[in-house]
Design a protein around this motif. Structure first.
Motif, PDB file in Angstrom:
ATOM      1  N   ALA A   3       0.836  -1.156  -0.084  1.00 10.83           N
ATOM      2  CA  ALA A   3       0.097  -0.107  -0.011  1.00 10.83           C
ATOM      3  C   ALA A   3       0.884   1.231  -0.071  1.00 10.83           C
ATOM      4  O   ALA A   3       1.692   1.171   0.587  1.00 10.83           O
ATOM      5  CB  ALA A   3      -0.799  -0.036   1.294  1.00 10.83           C
ATOM      6  N   THR A   4       0.276   2.445  -0.830  1.00 13.87           N
ATOM      7  CA  THR A   4       1.189   3.559  -0.780  1.00 13.87           C
ATOM      8  C   THR A   4       0.707   4.776  -0.110  1.00 13.87           C
ATOM      9  O   THR A   4       1.432   5.498   0.354  1.00 13.87           O
ATOM     10  CB  THR A   4       1.359   4.107  -2.251  1.00 13.87           C
ATOM     11  OG1 THR A   4      -0.020   4.492  -2.805  1.00 13.87           O
ATOM     12  CG2 THR A   4       2.100   2.921  -3.164  1.00 13.87           C
ATOM     13  N   GLY A   5      -0.639   4.501   0.304  1.00 12.70           N
ATOM     14  CA  GLY A   5      -1.307   5.477   1.100  1.00 12.70           C
ATOM     15  C   GLY A   5      -2.005   6.743   0.280  1.00 12.70           C
ATOM     16  O   GLY A   5      -2.432   7.528   0.587  1.00 12.70           O
ATOM     17  N   ILE A   6      -1.558   6.527  -1.091  1.00  8.85           N
ATOM     18  CA  ILE A   6      -1.839   7.682  -1.918  1.00  8.85           C
ATOM     19  C   ILE A   6      -3.339   7.200  -2.418  1.00  8.85           C
ATOM     20  O   ILE A   6      -3.554   6.005  -2.800  1.00  8.85           O
ATOM     21  CB  ILE A   6      -0.999   7.572  -3.276  1.00  8.85           C
ATOM     22  CG1 ILE A   6       0.524   8.190  -2.779  1.00  8.85           C
ATOM     23  CG2 ILE A   6      -1.619   8.680  -4.273  1.00  8.85           C
ATOM     24  CD1 ILE A   6       1.411   7.938  -3.658  1.00  8.85           C
ATOM     25  N   VAL A   7      -4.117   8.275  -2.475  1.00 13.92           N
ATOM     26  CA  VAL A   7      -5.851   7.735  -2.976  1.00 13.92           C
ATOM     27  C   VAL A   7      -5.856   8.955  -4.193  1.00 13.92           C
ATOM     28  O   VAL A   7      -5.699  10.075  -4.115  1.00 13.92           O
ATOM     29  CB  VAL A   7      -6.714   7.947  -1.866  1.00 13.92           C
ATOM     30  CG1 VAL A   7      -8.119   7.870  -2.594  1.00 13.92           C
ATOM     31  CG2 VAL A   7      -6.389   7.172  -0.878  1.00 13.92           C
ATOM     32  N   ARG A   8      -6.507   8.268  -5.274  1.00 14.91           N
ATOM     33  CA  ARG A   8      -6.774   9.203  -6.387  1.00 14.91           C
ATOM     34  C   ARG A   8      -8.366   8.942  -6.900  1.00 14.91           C
ATOM     35  O   ARG A   8      -8.638   7.896  -6.512  1.00 14.91           O
ATOM     36  CB  ARG A   8      -5.950   8.977  -7.646  1.00 14.91           C
ATOM     37  CG  ARG A   8      -4.343   9.349  -7.474  1.00 14.91           C
ATOM     38  CD  ARG A   8      -4.309  10.935  -7.274  1.00 14.91           C
ATOM     39  NE  ARG A   8      -2.824  11.436  -7.593  1.00 14.91           N
ATOM     40  CZ  ARG A   8      -2.019  11.827  -6.725  1.00 14.91           C
ATOM     41  NH1 ARG A   8      -2.684  12.058  -5.491  1.00 14.91           N
ATOM     42  NH2 ARG A   8      -0.978  12.145  -6.816  1.00 14.91           N
ATOM     43  N   ARG A   9      -8.911   9.984  -7.240  1.00 18.83           N
ATOM     44  CA  ARG A   9     -10.413   9.774  -7.908  1.00 18.83           C
ATOM     45  C   ARG A   9     -10.280   9.406  -9.418  1.00 18.83           C
ATOM     46  O   ARG A   9      -9.462  10.356 -10.167  1.00 18.83           O
ATOM     47  CB  ARG A   9     -10.999  11.129  -7.640  1.00 18.83           C
ATOM     48  CG  ARG A   9     -11.391  11.141  -5.985  1.00 18.83           C
ATOM     49  CD  ARG A   9     -12.268  12.357  -5.862  1.00 18.83           C
ATOM     50  NE  ARG A   9     -12.524  12.689  -4.283  1.00 18.83           N
ATOM     51  CZ  ARG A   9     -13.347  11.713  -3.487  1.00 18.83           C
ATOM     52  NH1 ARG A   9     -13.793  10.763  -3.945  1.00 18.83           N
ATOM     53  NH2 ARG A   9     -13.443  12.133  -2.143  1.00 18.83           N
ATOM     54  N   ILE A  10     -11.430   9.075  -9.918  1.00 17.23           N
ATOM     55  CA  ILE A  10     -11.411   8.709 -11.348  1.00 17.23           C
ATOM     56  C   ILE A  10     -12.221   9.902 -11.840  1.00 17.23           C
ATOM     57  O   ILE A  10     -13.343  10.289 -11.262  1.00 17.23           O
ATOM     58  CB  ILE A  10     -12.412   7.434 -11.691  1.00 17.23           C
ATOM     59  CG1 ILE A  10     -11.441   6.129 -11.354  1.00 17.23           C
ATOM     60  CG2 ILE A  10     -12.747   7.435 -13.052  1.00 17.23           C
ATOM     61  CD1 ILE A  10     -12.027   5.042 -11.375  1.00 17.23           C
ATOM     62  N   ASP A  11     -11.728  10.718 -12.805  1.00 15.02           N
ATOM     63  CA  ASP A  11     -12.303  11.755 -13.544  1.00 15.02           C
ATOM     64  C   ASP A  11     -13.721  11.488 -14.218  1.00 15.02           C
ATOM     65  O   ASP A  11     -13.870  10.291 -14.532  1.00 15.02           O
ATOM     66  CB  ASP A  11     -11.439  12.838 -14.172  1.00 15.02           C
ATOM     67  CG  ASP A  11     -10.947  12.224 -15.577  1.00 15.02           C
ATOM     68  OD1 ASP A  11     -11.289  11.099 -16.101  1.00 15.02           O
ATOM     69  OD2 ASP A  11     -10.003  12.717 -16.075  1.00 15.02           O
ATOM     70  N   ASP A  12     -14.253  12.307 -14.754  1.00 10.27           N
ATOM     71  CA  ASP A  12     -15.599  12.019 -15.578  1.00 10.27           C
ATOM     72  C   ASP A  12     -15.227  11.021 -17.184  1.00 10.27           C
ATOM     73  O   ASP A  12     -16.182  10.586 -17.703  1.00 10.27           O
ATOM     74  CB  ASP A  12     -16.535  13.350 -15.860  1.00 10.27           C
ATOM     75  CG  ASP A  12     -15.329  14.509 -16.601  1.00 10.27           C
ATOM     76  OD1 ASP A  12     -14.089  14.370 -16.794  1.00 10.27           O
ATOM     77  OD2 ASP A  12     -16.098  15.350 -17.126  1.00 10.27           O
ATOM     78  N   LEU A  13     -14.149  11.080 -17.556  1.00 14.16           N
ATOM     79  CA  LEU A  13     -13.617  10.378 -18.672  1.00 14.16           C
ATOM     80  C   LEU A  13     -13.117   9.134 -18.176  1.00 14.16           C
ATOM     81  O   LEU A  13     -12.672   8.288 -19.032  1.00 14.16           O
ATOM     82  CB  LEU A  13     -12.648  11.248 -19.447  1.00 14.16           C
ATOM     83  CG  LEU A  13     -13.085  12.488 -19.995  1.00 14.16           C
ATOM     84  CD1 LEU A  13     -12.235  13.155 -20.870  1.00 14.16           C
ATOM     85  CD2 LEU A  13     -14.259  12.217 -20.924  1.00 14.16           C
ATOM     86  N   GLY A  14     -13.096   8.685 -16.777  1.00  9.10           N
ATOM     87  CA  GLY A  14     -12.442   7.360 -16.522  1.00  9.10           C
ATOM     88  C   GLY A  14     -11.287   7.484 -16.191  1.00  9.10           C
ATOM     89  O   GLY A  14     -10.479   6.125 -16.070  1.00  9.10           O
ATOM     90  N   ARG A  15     -10.277   8.386 -16.237  1.00  8.61           N
ATOM     91  CA  ARG A  15      -9.102   8.437 -16.094  1.00  8.61           C
ATOM     92  C   ARG A  15      -8.843   8.555 -14.534  1.00  8.61           C
ATOM     93  O   ARG A  15      -9.423   9.256 -13.614  1.00  8.61           O
ATOM     94  CB  ARG A  15      -8.430   9.608 -16.778  1.00  8.61           C
ATOM     95  CG  ARG A  15      -8.867   9.579 -18.279  1.00  8.61           C
ATOM     96  CD  ARG A  15      -8.260  10.625 -19.154  1.00  8.61           C
ATOM     97  NE  ARG A  15      -8.977  12.013 -18.617  1.00  8.61           N
ATOM     98  CZ  ARG A  15      -9.011  13.192 -19.160  1.00  8.61           C
ATOM     99  NH1 ARG A  15      -8.171  13.368 -20.490  1.00  8.61           N
ATOM    100  NH2 ARG A  15      -9.622  14.105 -18.819  1.00  8.61           N
ATOM    101  N   VAL A  16      -7.450   8.124 -14.383  1.00  9.74           N
ATOM    102  CA  VAL A  16      -6.850   8.210 -13.037  1.00  9.74           C
ATOM    103  C   VAL A  16      -5.513   8.590 -13.154  1.00  9.74           C
ATOM    104  O   VAL A  16      -4.945   8.118 -14.076  1.00  9.74           O
ATOM    105  CB  VAL A  16      -7.116   6.879 -12.281  1.00  9.74           C
ATOM    106  CG1 VAL A  16      -6.366   5.581 -12.613  1.00  9.74           C
ATOM    107  CG2 VAL A  16      -6.806   7.158 -10.636  1.00  9.74           C
ATOM    108  N   VAL A  17      -4.922   9.485 -12.441  1.00  9.36           N
ATOM    109  CA  VAL A  17      -3.628  10.011 -12.517  1.00  9.36           C
ATOM    110  C   VAL A  17      -2.607   9.134 -11.596  1.00  9.36           C
ATOM    111  O   VAL A  17      -2.807   8.867 -10.351  1.00  9.36           O
ATOM    112  CB  VAL A  17      -3.399  11.551 -12.211  1.00  9.36           C
ATOM    113  CG1 VAL A  17      -1.945  11.903 -11.989  1.00  9.36           C
ATOM    114  CG2 VAL A  17      -4.289  12.117 -13.037  1.00  9.36           C
TER     115      VAL A  17
END
Length: 185
Positions: A3-17
């Motif tokens: 686990a990295t502890g980093i959380v990212r949200r998916i944008d409206d086009l389905g992308r995640v950074v």
């Protein structure tokens, strides 16, 4: 899995950074392909895609034949690690990260002859002394598919007084060209 502890949200086009720190650590470059896997627990796994990795069994057979005929150690590298080894201990080299010189051969799309770095000419984390062999003279020939470098063929001497020369340069270039043509099919 760590686990990295980093959380990212998916944008409206389905992308995640993918965070910069992870891209840097995993050596993921812009435009580089990733494979996507899903397991039974619903985890999504991203893995760096290695086009030459698809041919790893074939590359191993080619390396074996080339090593048998020349008496040299032969290696095939993808953009990140060594994927085929012949003529010397596989366990010492397989899946080890490639050197800066190997990356340079790919990026410059030129064949390099390196006489002064030993194993470090192509392998970043390998020990200098291997089974009493002296890999002091090395040829690195990039594998280029549709203008993109995807790997390197390496031919290296196994004895201290043995040098690689014009014949080995031609053999490395031929092997790289042949593996590239197999990728294009």
């Amino acid at each position: 899995m760590k686990a990295t502890g980093i959380v990212r949200r998916i944008d409206d086009l389905g992308r995640v950074v993918i965070p910069k720190e992870i891209r840097r650590t995993m050596r993921i470059r812009e435009g580089e392909p990733l494979e996507i896997f899903v397991d039974r627990e619903g985890e999504v796994i991203l893995k760096k895609y290695s086009p030459i990795g698809e041919l790893s069994e074939f590359a191993q057979e080619y390396a074996d034949a080339l090593s048998d005929e020349t008496g040299h150690a032969v290696f095939v590298l993808d953009r990140d690690v060594i994927i085929a080894v012949s003529g010397i201990s596989r366990k010492t080299f397989m899946d080890k990260p490639i050197s800066v010189d190997a990356e340079k051969a790919m990026e410059d799309r030129t064949t390099l002859k390196i006489d002064d770095k030993g194993v470090k000419a192509f392998c970043k984390d390998c020990p200098d002394n291997i089974e009493g062999y002296s890999l002091s003279s090395t040829i690195l020939s990039p594998i280029i598919v549709e203008g993109d470098p995807i790997g390197v063929v390496v031919i290296s001497n196994k004895e201290e007084n043995q040098e690689v020369g014009d014949l080995e340069v031609k053999l490395a270039n031929t092997a790289a060209s042949f593996l590239a043509k197999q990728m294009e099919q």
